[in-house]
Design an enzyme around this catalytic site. Structure first.
Site, PDB file in Angstrom:
ATOM      1  N   GLU A 217      -2.033 -13.924   2.084  1.00 25.20           N
ATOM      2  CA  GLU A 217      -1.078 -12.912   2.522  1.00 25.20           C
ATOM      3  C   GLU A 217      -0.772 -13.107   4.002  1.00 25.20           C
ATOM      4  OE1 GLU A 217      -1.057  -8.129   3.022  1.00 25.20           O
ATOM      5  OE2 GLU A 217      -1.691  -8.879   1.057  1.00 25.20           O
TER       6      GLU A 217
ATOM      7  N   HIS B 278      -8.448  -4.645  -0.625  1.00 23.20           N
ATOM      8  CA  HIS B 278      -8.254  -5.989  -0.070  1.00 23.20           C
ATOM      9  C   HIS B 278      -8.464  -7.058  -1.148  1.00 23.20           C
ATOM     10  CE1 HIS B 278      -7.985  -4.274   3.916  1.00 23.20           C
ATOM     11  NE2 HIS B 278      -9.090  -3.601   3.665  1.00 23.20           N
TER      12      HIS B 278
ATOM     13  N   ASP C 163      -6.617 -11.998   1.175  1.00 23.79           N
ATOM     14  CA  ASP C 163      -5.997 -10.950   1.983  1.00 23.79           C
ATOM     15  C   ASP C 163      -6.802 -10.895   3.284  1.00 23.79           C
ATOM     16  OD1 ASP C 163      -4.696  -8.730   3.019  1.00 23.79           O
ATOM     17  OD2 ASP C 163      -5.824  -7.309   1.792  1.00 23.79           O
TER      18      ASP C 163
END
Length: 176
Positions: free
Chosen positions: A74, A147, A14
């Protein structure tokens, strides 16, 4: 820490300039196993180039230690603040370059795809995603930093999509 034989190791990421979440999962015959997770944190006030270099070097160490075969990253979400998206895009660039440098294929997943893949709901909240990651990976508590939980969610999605593809190939009628 190499993956076991007949085991596929996935690195979920992330991206962020201040906080880049990461998570490592193994897939052994369709069974997902949690390995590790964490957050690469950089300090505000430090020049951006130094922060990006820190992310790069930290990710290199993670890759060297865990030896992932693939990565699930992501994608960027442009909310209301496009200005904050620029540093995140730069972090994604550094991350993508590091993965390419190490020959690691990248699967890009939208935030909504990760939410839907983990919870079944594209509009799920952070707490729902974190709790489902905990349940799926049989963790005692929710992964620290949202995260890192998102990174583990990305890895779960990649492993599930690959497992479903393999399952579909196994059940295909050879006469078709």
């Amino acid at each position: 820490m190499k993956p076991r034989k007949n085991c596929r190791r996935i690195l979920g990421i992330d991206p962020g300039l201040a906080d880049t979440g990461w998570g490592i999962l193994d897939d052994s015959s369709g069974k997902i196993q949690y390995i590790a997770h964490g957050t690469i944190k950089t300090k505000a006030g430090v020049p951006r180039a130094e922060r990006l270099c820190f992310i790069l070097n930290s990710l290199r160490l993670i890759i060297e230690k865990y030896k992932p075969a693939e990565a699930a990253v992501e994608t960027l979400y442009f909310g209301r603040n496009v200005t904050s998206a620029i540093p995140v895009a730069e972090a994604r660039g550094v991350i993508s370059a590091c993965l390419a440098e190490n020959g690691i294929p990248i699967c890009e997943l939208t935030p909504n795809a990760i939410k839907k893949g983990v919870t079944g709901i594209a509009g799920a909240g952070k707490k729902q995603v974190q709790e489902m990651v905990r349940i799926i990976l049989a963790l005692e508590e929710i992964p620290k930093s949202d995260h890192a939980a998102d990174a583990l969610g990305a890895a779960i999605c990649l492993l599930n999509s690959v497992s479903l593809k393999i399952l579909g190939e196994r059940t295909k009628n050879p006469k078709d």
